[in-house]
Design an enzyme around this catalytic site. Sequence first.
Site, PDB file in Angstrom:
ATOM      1  N   SER A 132       0.856  -1.183   0.000  1.00  0.00           N
ATOM      2  CA  SER A 132       0.000   0.000   0.000  1.00  0.00           C
ATOM      3  C   SER A 132       0.885   1.223   0.000  1.00  0.00           C
ATOM      4  CB  SER A 132      -0.888  -0.011   1.253  1.00  0.00           C
ATOM      5  OG  SER A 132      -1.501   1.245   1.465  1.00  0.00           O
ATOM      6  N   TYR A 145      -1.661  -0.563  11.062  1.00  0.00           N
ATOM      7  CA  TYR A 145      -1.883  -0.747   9.624  1.00  0.00           C
ATOM      8  C   TYR A 145      -0.673  -0.301   8.818  1.00  0.00           C
ATOM      9  CZ  TYR A 145      -3.944  -0.516   4.999  1.00  0.00           C
ATOM     10  OH  TYR A 145      -4.193  -0.700   3.660  1.00  0.00           O
TER      11      TYR A 145
END
Length: 239
Positions: A132, A145
């Site tokens: 990501s 995260y």
Amino acid sequence: MKKILITGATSGIGRELALQYAQQGHKVAMVGRRTERLEELKDQIGDQAFIHTLDVTDHEKAEQVYQQLIDEMGGLDVMILNAGMGRIQMLPPWESESKLIELNALAFAHGCHFAFDYFKKQGHGQIVGMSSMAALLAHHRAAAYTASKHFIANYMTSYRQKAKRVPADITVTEIRAGYIWTEMTERARGMFWVASTEKAAEQMIKGIEKGKNIFYVTKRWRILAWVAKLVPEWIWNRI
């Protein structure tokens, strides 16, 4: 015809990748925790689809399921490690973060390790990991995260180096995605440059086929990645 195994295939990017690969004539094995959704995909795709309900954090069972699906397909060419999650709002902070780390980091690492060993014995193959843009950042509101995406990026870099030191043709591809409309992001605020799952999956497949080491989805996120690397830490600390 390629044989592809996708984790986290019951929704979002995983589901769309399975559908698009199947439309191209490839065999697709899919795992996820929601049996009904896997069965719906099987019905939609047909004989090219192979499914098994699985929680990938159960490492012992995961190995058995991966091997079973590979046997059913008659081999494996590409393993796409897509299973992942964001913070679960209804759980206490530590319980939420520990589950996220267990899935995004530990289960990912286990899948990568399994795929590498399989492809090393086979002599060829491709491992694809869903990183990501968060791999380039850290944020006080999403510590676990962003850290998990850092882990994925660095783990894949190490395995790419490892692949060059074994007598096998193993490609290790990291996908750094920006914002994509999925169930996980539908309630997120402040999103921009948002791509549909269809467009994102289409670009991912092209990048995977080219055997790239790292690529951004959508392509414009490469610009922000360049900027992010130039911003000093004291600025991030104030955001």
